[in-house]
Structures are given as structure tokens and as C-alpha cells.
Design an enzyme around this catalytic site. Structure first.
Site, PDB file in Angstrom:
ATOM      1  CB  CYS A   1      -0.910  -0.123   1.495  1.00  0.00           C
ATOM      2  SG  CYS A   1      -2.022  -1.312   1.475  1.00  0.00           S
TER       3      CYS A   1
HETATM    4  N1  SAJ Z   1       6.874   2.408   8.349  1.00  0.00           N
HETATM    5  C1  SAJ Z   1       8.181   2.786   9.599  1.00  0.00           C
HETATM    6  N2  SAJ Z   1       7.131   3.765  10.250  1.00  0.00           N
HETATM    7  C2  SAJ Z   1       6.220   3.669  10.529  1.00  0.00           C
HETATM    8  C3  SAJ Z   1       5.159   2.842  10.158  1.00  0.00           C
HETATM    9  C4  SAJ Z   1       5.610   2.258   9.033  1.00  0.00           C
HETATM   10  O1  SAJ Z   1       9.136   2.289   8.834  1.00  0.00           O
HETATM   11  O2  SAJ Z   1       5.816   4.787  11.396  1.00  0.00           O
HETATM   12  C5  SAJ Z   1       6.905   1.818   7.528  1.00  0.00           C
HETATM   13  C6  SAJ Z   1       6.689  -0.274   8.366  1.00  0.00           C
HETATM   14  O3  SAJ Z   1       8.268  -0.621   8.261  1.00  0.00           O
HETATM   15  C7  SAJ Z   1       6.476  -0.990   6.542  1.00  0.00           C
HETATM   16  C8  SAJ Z   1       5.784   0.387   5.824  1.00  0.00           C
HETATM   17  O4  SAJ Z   1       5.786   1.324   6.428  1.00  0.00           O
HETATM   18  O5  SAJ Z   1       7.663  -0.965   5.879  1.00  0.00           O
HETATM   19  C9  SAJ Z   1       4.067   0.449   5.895  1.00  0.00           C
HETATM   20  O6  SAJ Z   1       3.615   0.255   6.792  1.00  0.00           O
HETATM   21  P1  SAJ Z   1       2.216   0.908   7.358  1.00  0.00           P
HETATM   22  O7  SAJ Z   1       2.437   0.362   8.908  1.00  0.00           O
HETATM   23  O8  SAJ Z   1       1.875   1.430   7.094  1.00  0.00           O
HETATM   24  O9  SAJ Z   1       1.754  -0.637   7.715  1.00  0.00           O
HETATM   25  P2  SAJ Z   1       0.979  -1.048   6.058  1.00  0.00           P
HETATM   26  O10 SAJ Z   1       1.122  -1.435   4.604  1.00  0.00           O
HETATM   27  O11 SAJ Z   1       0.371  -2.698   6.139  1.00  0.00           O
HETATM   28  O12 SAJ Z   1      -0.485  -0.199   5.985  1.00  0.00           O
HETATM   29  C10 SAJ Z   1      -1.807  -1.057   6.351  1.00  0.00           C
HETATM   30  C11 SAJ Z   1      -2.738   0.359   5.087  1.00  0.00           C
HETATM   31  N3  SAJ Z   1      -3.800  -0.431   5.002  1.00  0.00           N
HETATM   32  C12 SAJ Z   1      -4.522  -0.440   4.192  1.00  0.00           C
HETATM   33  O13 SAJ Z   1      -3.733   0.401   3.189  1.00  0.00           O
HETATM   34  C13 SAJ Z   1      -5.802  -0.983   3.750  1.00  0.00           C
HETATM   35  C14 SAJ Z   1      -2.839   1.743   6.054  1.00  0.00           C
HETATM   36  O14 SAJ Z   1      -3.515   2.428   5.380  1.00  0.00           O
HETATM   37  C15 SAJ Z   1      -2.905   1.501   7.805  1.00  0.00           C
HETATM   38  O15 SAJ Z   1      -2.909   2.679   8.392  1.00  0.00           O
HETATM   39  C16 SAJ Z   1      -1.708   1.312   7.681  1.00  0.00           C
HETATM   40  O16 SAJ Z   1      -2.231  -0.304   7.605  1.00  0.00           O
HETATM   41  C17 SAJ Z   1      -1.793   0.607   9.651  1.00  0.00           C
HETATM   42  O17 SAJ Z   1      -2.449   1.464  10.469  1.00  0.00           O
HETATM   43  O18 SAJ Z   1      -1.127   0.137  10.343  1.00  0.00           O
END
Ligand code: SAJ
Length: 418
Positions: A261
Site C-alpha cells: 500500500c
Molecule cells: N513504517 C515505518 N515507520 C512507521 C510506520 C510504518 O517505517 O512509523 C514502515 C513499515 O515498516 C512498513 C511500511 O512503512 O514497511 C508500511 O507500514 P504501515 O504501518 O503503513 O503498514 P501497511 O502497509 O500494512 O499499511 C496498512 C494500510 N492499510 C491499507 O492501506 C488498507 C494503512 O492504511 C494502515 O493505516 C496501516 O496498515 C496501519 O495503520 O497499520
């Protein structure tokens, strides 16, 4: 059986969506193109962690969920929800081919009274400019003969507090009647439905949600690089900022952006904005910063070996700990671990990885967990299955890209942190 709802795509969105409607007593027909997925669902075996098999089997046995390979069977339902992947092409441009192919398969089966809703994350305009013409090639008119809307999926795989049922659902139709028809359908399965004025508003709402994350992660990644020069602990600063009870939302620095995403969605908007002579500079800059993090981390690892073990990357034995794109999941899509391992190998290091969730990755196999056998251990993804205090005790040096070692890692001479 005549299904009430057909869902095109039995993946991490379609399966929880099917469960939400089936739990509400609707008959759901899941259409997928993979025979093993269709057969598995019909046996009550789930391939999606968010829908446990024990729950799926109950709904299948009750005749509330069935799977099929056939789009014409799906068209028997009055409502058809499309939940298919929208990746980027190798030129980093939107790739709608999977969605388009499915809608082109559906068009000949379209009939008066149908409701079609797209759930896949995409650029504003997709529903009206891409889906509507394909569906109207049937001779039927959107808004008059059938209803057409966009309703973004908001599934966060692995999360249990917010589910498809209790996460508010945005709905935008190509006409007010389309919006109301779609909203009424979702109200039967989802606690809160939020109608908006158009599919474009709904499409952009979803992109804003994920661009917000990508840009703010890039902000702390930029600060992490400055803090390294200023000898300030960025983790301490972020944790301190988190104490502000209003007006701040914390993000953590890391080795880069992974997942299907966050690294992808922002570039759907960048691409569309060009049509309007508009350059989404925030998005482009955040993408550059996030894409640079594996390179910055490689230099951190090199410094740690140099100062902590008087070694260079070349010839060192390194263990990468955690390769999935985020903690406690087995999904490796777009994981920064791939680039980090490549960069370390290119610098001449001998790299193994250990990840309790990922047995095979990028042509390698997860090795037994013996941190003491390496010149250095690099924490790329911090799964909770690992004891990081134990790791610090056993390893020669640790490069901690996720603050997994916490206070124990600060100032003990063995741990280098991002
Ligand atoms: N990440 C960081 N720092 C952060 C948060 C994330 O480096 O503070 C990295 C993670 O390690 C990962 C990437 O970013 O590699 C994405 O992380 P994410 O927490 O956004 O997780 P996702 O990709 O599973 O995002 C999903 C998304 N869901 C959808 O798009 C339907 C997002 O909208 C959600 O907000 C997110 O999950 C969530 O809240 O955990």
C-alpha cells in the site's frame, strides 16, 4: 443459489469483506481466478489470516459463502464488489490491468438493476473514466440502468481491533442514487457508512490516508539522518514528542517503506496529477527520502563494523534479522530488507537472514538463530518473537534499525541505532 453479493477477488480485502456480509446473513459468492483458492474456500479452508478457517467453514457450511471461478455466476448477484490488486508497473505507473480485465469480463453479464462497486485503491477518476465506459459498452447507462460507486478498502492485515465490520466505510457514487444504493448495501454489513459526493472524492480520500503515512514516515526518516550527524537519539525525540496529547501523531524512522500500500499508493496520485500540470512535490520528495533509507542504513552498518569490530563490510559475516515488510507479518512485498541485503552483498559482505515468519526470501533460506556466529546482526524488522535483550547479550555488534533494543541498546558499545 442466487447470491445477494458477489465479490471479485478473494484476497486480503475480498475475504474479510465476504465474512462481513455473510456474518450479516447475506449470501456471498466470492469469485477468484485461482482454482486452489476457490477449492480451498469451498472446503472451508482460509488462505487469509484475517479470516480463520474455523469461521470460514461455519459460513460455508451454512451456505452463506461460496466460491467460484465464473464471472457469469458472480453476475447473478444484484451487487458486485471488485477487490483486486492495483500495483505499479515496472515504470512505476498505475497498473489497472487486473481490474480492467475483470470489469471487461463482467460487462457482457451486466443487467438492469446491478450495483457495481470498486474497492481497489486507485487514482481519482478511475471509476468514472475507466470502469464506467467498460460497463456502459453493454448498452446500459450508469445511474439509470445500473448503479456504480467507489468504496475504498481500509483493511490493515493482521489488525484485530479495527475490522471490515467496524471500520467506517467511505462510499461515493457516480450519481446520488448510486451513492445511496451502495451506502444501503454496506449498511447491512458495516457499522458506519460515510457517503461522499463522488467516486473521485472517495478515491482521493483513500490516497490521502496512505500518502499521509508515507510523507510522515519520510519526515522522521529525514530527521533520523540529521540526528545521526547531530549525535541526537531520534528514537528518544520521537518518544518525547509522543507525550504531546494533542496535535501530534508519531511515526518511527526505519530502513525504508515496504508493503503493498504505502510505497505504491502515493504514486497513483502523482501520475494522475501530471494530467493537470501539477507536480505533487511532497509525495515525490517523501518517495526519494524513503527510497534512500536502505542506502543510509548500509553506511550505518559499515560504520558499526568499522568502529565496533575494526572490520569492513567486505568479508564480514552478517545476519539480517527480520525480512518481512513490517513486524509480526509474513508478507515480504516491497520489503526494504531486499535492497539492504543486496547492498551488503554488493559491498562484499556474506549475508544470512533469520525471520521466524519467512522461511524463504529472495532466493535465500532463513538460517537457524545463532547471532553469536556473526560479525554483526542487523535488525531490519523487529518481530516480537525475538528476545532483543538476549540478542544484545549474545551478538558481537547489533545494528538496530527499529529501536528493538530500546534503552538496553543505548550506550552499551555493542548497539548502533538508526
Ligand atoms: N513504517 C515505518 N515507520 C512507521 C510506520 C510504518 O517505517 O512509523 C514502515 C513499515 O515498516 C512498513 C511500511 O512503512 O514497511 C508500511 O507500514 P504501515 O504501518 O503503513 O503498514 P501497511 O502497509 O500494512 O499499511 C496498512 C494500510 N492499510 C491499507 O492501506 C488498507 C494503512 O492504511 C494502515 O493505516 C496501516 O496498515 C496501519 O495503520 O497499520
Amino acid at each position: 443459489m442466487k447470491p445477494d453479493v458477489a465479490i471479485v477477488g478473494g484476497g486480503y480485502v475480498g475475504m474479510p469483506l465476504a465474512k462481513a456480509f455473510a456474518d450479516a446473513g447475506k449470501k456471498v459468492l466470492l469469485r477468484d481466478v485461482k482454482p486452489e483458492v476457490v477449492d480451498g474456500i469451498n472446503r472451508g479452508e482460509s488462505h487469509i489470516g484475517d479470516v480463520p478457517s474455523v469461521e470460514l467453514k461455519k459460513l460455508v457450511d451454512a451456505g452463506l459463502i461460496k466460491a467460484t471461478l465464473d464471472m457469469d455466476a458472480a453476475a447473478a448477484a444484484d451487487a458486485i464488489l471488485v477487490a483486486l490488486p492495483t500495483p505499479l508497473s515496472s515504470q512505476r505507473e498505475p497498473d489497472l490491468s487486473i481490474v480492467q480485465a475483470a470489469v471487461e469480463e463482467l460487462a457482457p453479464h451486466l443487467r438492469k438493476g446491478h450495483l457495481v462497486v470498486l474497492e481497489s485503491t486507485t487514482y481519482p477518476g478511475t471509476t468514472r473514466e475507466v470502469l464506467q465506459p467498460i460497463l456502459e459498452s453493454s448498452g446500459l447507462k450508469a445511474g439509470d440502468d445500473f448503479h456504480l460507486a467507489f468504496s475504498p478498502e481500509r483493511v490493515d492485515p493482521g489488525r484485530t481491533d479495527w475490522t471490515t465490520h467496524n471500520t467506517p466505510k467511505i462510499v461515493g457514487g457516480v450519481t446520488p442514487a448510486c451513492t445511496e444504493r451502495a451506502a444501503e448495501l454496506y449498511r447491512s454489513a458495516v457499522e458506519t457508512v460515510v457517503p461522499v459526493s463522488s467516486p473521485e472524492a472517495a478515491e482521493l480520500t483513500k490516497l490521502l490516508e496512505n500518502i499521509f503515512r508515507a510523507v510522515n514516515i519520510a519526515l522522521v526518516n529525514e530527521l533520523a539522518q540529521l540526528c545521526e550527524r547531530m549525535n541526537i537519539d531520534v528514537w528518544e525525540v520521537v518518544e518525547a514528542a509522543e507525550t504531546k496529547p494533542f496535535g501530534f501523531m508519531s511515526f518511527k524512522p526505519g530502513p525504508g517503506l515496504g508493503g503493498h500500500c504505502i510505497p505504491i499508493d502515493p504514486f497513483y496520485l502523482t501520475w494522475k496529477a501530471r494530467e493537470y500540470d501539477f507536480y505533487t512535490e511532497f509525495i515525490e520528495l517523501s518517495g526519494k527520502i524513503n527510497a534512500n533509507m536502505p542506502y543510509f542504513c548500509r553506511s550505518l552498518i559499515s560504520q558499526a563494523l568499522n568502529h565496533g569490530a575494526q572490520k569492513s563490510l567486505k568479508g564480514s559475516r552478517l545476519l539480517v534479522l527480520g525480512v518481512s515488510y513490517k513486524a509480526n507479518v509474513d508478507d515480504v512485498r516491497e520489503s526494504p530488507a531486499e535492497k539492504i541485503i543486496q547492498l551488503l552483498q554488493k559491498a562484499g559482505a556474506n549475508v544470512d537472514y533469520h525471520d521466524p515468519h519467512v522461511p524463504e526470501f529472495d532466493g535465500m533460506r532463513s538460517v537457524d538463530y545463532e547471532p553469536e556466529a556473526y560479525d554483526g546482526v542487523v535488525i531490519v524488522t523487529a518481530h516480537k518473537a525475538i528476545d532483543y535483550d538476549d540478542l544484545v547479550g549474545r551478538a558481537q555488534i547489533v545494528v538496530d534499525l527499529r529501536n528493538a533494543t530500546g534503552r538496553n541498546g543505548t550506550g552499551n558499545g555493542k548497539v548502533w541505532k538508526l
